[in-house]
Scaffold this active site. Structure first.
Site, PDB file in Angstrom:
ATOM      1  N   PRO A   1      27.434  12.787  -2.193  1.00 34.10           N
ATOM      2  CA  PRO A   1      27.785  14.183  -1.908  1.00 34.10           C
ATOM      3  C   PRO A   1      27.166  14.799  -0.652  1.00 34.10           C
ATOM      4  O   PRO A   1      26.339  15.710  -0.721  1.00 34.10           O
ATOM      5  CB  PRO A   1      27.330  14.905  -3.172  1.00 34.10           C
ATOM      6  CG  PRO A   1      26.164  14.097  -3.652  1.00 34.10           C
ATOM      7  CD  PRO A   1      26.516  12.676  -3.327  1.00 34.10           C
ATOM      8  N   CYS A   2      27.622  14.345   0.500  1.00 35.92           N
ATOM      9  CA  CYS A   2      27.116  14.893   1.761  1.00 35.92           C
ATOM     10  C   CYS A   2      27.540  16.349   1.964  1.00 35.92           C
ATOM     11  O   CYS A   2      26.917  17.069   2.746  1.00 35.92           O
ATOM     12  CB  CYS A   2      27.546  14.023   2.936  1.00 35.92           C
ATOM     13  SG  CYS A   2      29.308  13.705   3.027  1.00 35.92           S
TER      14      CYS A   2
END
Length: 175
Positions: A135-136
């Protein structure tokens, strides 16, 4: 040999890539570094069990069911530093955000160093080959700056809002 399949999503068409047993990439159509981590030709193959797992995970994610990353066989390709950053991204809870600086601080502490560059962390985050799953989109700049997403800021906002993050309190930058 690498394979790929498509997944229609609320943020656009997603390409999943795999080696037959592991997911090696996930990109939103049009994002920067699209398929850059795959150096070979990919062959369309929609019926791989690993793609079924990935699509079910995405279904749960877009239904706001908070799927676990650990349930997927992931094998992203990157440098040791990138892999360390991506591991830390996986620790950011659903619906929460952290900063590039906070990740840099954790890495510095883990290596007994006084400092780590937030910009270096940003480079690793930006080259994450598994958007959404790793989850950047949950990483923001200092002082709440909503910046830096290879899929575009609007998609980052969509993903954060899907997770219940109040993006109105964040400062938006176009990148």
């Amino acid at each position: 040999m690498y394979y790929c399949t498509k997944y229609p999503s609320p943020v656009g068409t997603i390409t999943l890539a795999g080696d037959g047993e592991h997911l090696v990439g996930l990109w939103i159509e049009g994002q920067k570094h699209f398929t850059a981590s795959i150096q070979e030709e990919m062959y369309q193959k929609d019926d791989l069990p690993v793609f079924d797992l990935g699509k079910k995970w995405l279904d749960r994610y877009f239904e706001r069911k908070r799927p676990e990353i650990g349930n997927l066989p992931l094998a992203p390709s990157g440098t040791a530093f990138q892999m360390e950053v991506w591991r830390l991204l996986c620790e950011i809870p659903y619906g929460k955000v952290t900063t590039y600086g906070e990740i840099a601080k954790k890495i510095a502490e883990g290596h007994n160093r006084p400092h780590m560059s937030a910009q270096a962390v940003g480079g690793a985050v930006g080259h994450n080959p598994m958007s959404i799953i790793i989850p950047c989109h949950r990483v923001i700049g200092a002082n709440g700056n909503l910046t830096g997403y290879a899929g575009g800021i609007e998609k980052k906002i969509q993903l954060l809002e899907l997770e219940g993050v109040n993006t109105e309190v964040l400062t938006k930058h176009k990148t």
